[in-house]
Design an enzyme around this catalytic site. Structure first.
Site, mmCIF file in Angstrom:
data_model
loop_
_atom_site.group_PDB
_atom_site.id
_atom_site.type_symbol
_atom_site.label_atom_id
_atom_site.label_comp_id
_atom_site.label_asym_id
_atom_site.label_seq_id
_atom_site.Cartn_x
_atom_site.Cartn_y
_atom_site.Cartn_z
ATOM 1 C CB SER A 162 -33.697 -7.045 -54.338
ATOM 2 O OG SER A 162 -34.333 -8.290 -54.099
ATOM 3 C CE1 TYR A 173 -32.650 -8.544 -59.317
ATOM 4 C CE2 TYR A 173 -33.072 -9.856 -57.353
ATOM 5 C CZ TYR A 173 -33.367 -8.777 -58.164
ATOM 6 O OH TYR A 173 -34.385 -7.925 -57.815
#
Length: 278
Positions: A162, A173
């Site tokens: 990501s 995250y």
């Protein structure tokens, strides 16, 4: 990250017929979102697909792909497994081998932000859950598949990282997806002598249909909604194209990296985020 938007983008486009003919492709996190779009894409390009997810929904998705693929001789099957554990990842690989006899491509797609808030508001248990959700499924799946790919002296692993490694309100995250990028770089060094390529994409914000199985609690209070809106605003601002991408725009680069067309690419992470490099 993914978000519900007007453009569902669930169908594959710019198909390359036969690109995966004769290959067995395992796609994790395949019940929804990017994983489902990738599974549909490689199936349309001739792969025999094994769709892995912990949600029972994956069997329904696999059945749909199998029905659409029945006329061209390819197959699709669903496997349920909890990839947050090594036992679950090993069981998924063993089941795929039992069903198909070999695995040519593994696409690691499991992950996704559970909470969206400034780091000081995360509790220790929430941080642990974010890491378990978005790092360990890739780590365990790579470990589980590696002996098989070494024994056959070939294979491709495509990890989905990501660009949120540089983003607001998602520090745990970001740490997990940074780990996915590190796995890609380090494992590529070890795997290359065995004819195995290890690559990754780093998606940016991606429009997707509403999830049938949610990742976690949705923003409820005004403060939580404001924190999530900060993510949306930062995602669009960081994109040179000033928009979210579609599922098709994520599935295409993943399929390319998984294919023989990318045979001289390994250890690389391709940002797919409208110009945001993360």
């Amino acid at each position: 990250m993914s978000v519900t938007g007007a453009r569902e983008g669930t169908g594959a486009r710019a198909i390359s017929p036969g690109r995966f003919a004769g290959k067995v492709v395992v796609v994790t996190g395949a019940a929804q979102g990017i994983g489902r779009a990738v599974a549909a894409r490689v199936a349309a390009e001739g792969a025999d697909t094994v769709l892995v997810d912990r949600a029972e929904l994956v069997h329904e998705v696999a059945a749909e792909l199998a029905a659409s693929a029945a006329t061209d001789g390819t197959t699709a099957v669903g496997v349920t497994a909890d990839l947050e554990t090594f036992q679950g990842a090993s069981a998924a690989v063993e089941e795929a081998l039992k069903l198909r006899g070999r695995i040519d491509v593994l696409i690691n797609n499991v992950g996704g932000t559970i909470w969206a808030k400034p780091f000081e508001h995360y509790g220790p248990e929430e941080i642990t859950k974010e890491i378990q959700r978005s790092l360990f499924p890739t780590l365990w799946a790579c470990r589980a598949i590696l002996p098989h790919m070494i024994s056959q002296q070939g294979g491709v692993i495509v990890n989905v990282a990501s660009v949120a490694t540089r983003g607001v309100n998602r520090v745990p995250y970001a740490a997990a997806k940074g780990g996915v990028k590190a796995i890609t770089a380090a494992l590529a060094l070890e795997a290359a002598p065995h004819g195995i390529r290890v690559v990754a994409t780093a998606p940016g914000g991606t429009e997707a249909p509403p999830r049938k199985v949610v990742r976690g609690p949705q923003p409820d209070s005004d403060r939580e909604k404001a924190w999530y809106q900060q993510i949306v605003d930062q995602t669009i601002d960081s994109s040179l194209m000033k928009r979210y991408g579609t599922l098709d725009e994520q599935a295409g680069p993943i399929a390319f990296l998984a294919s023989d067309e990318a045979s001289y690419i390994t250890g690389s992470v391709l940002a797919v985020a409208g110009g945001d490099l993360g």
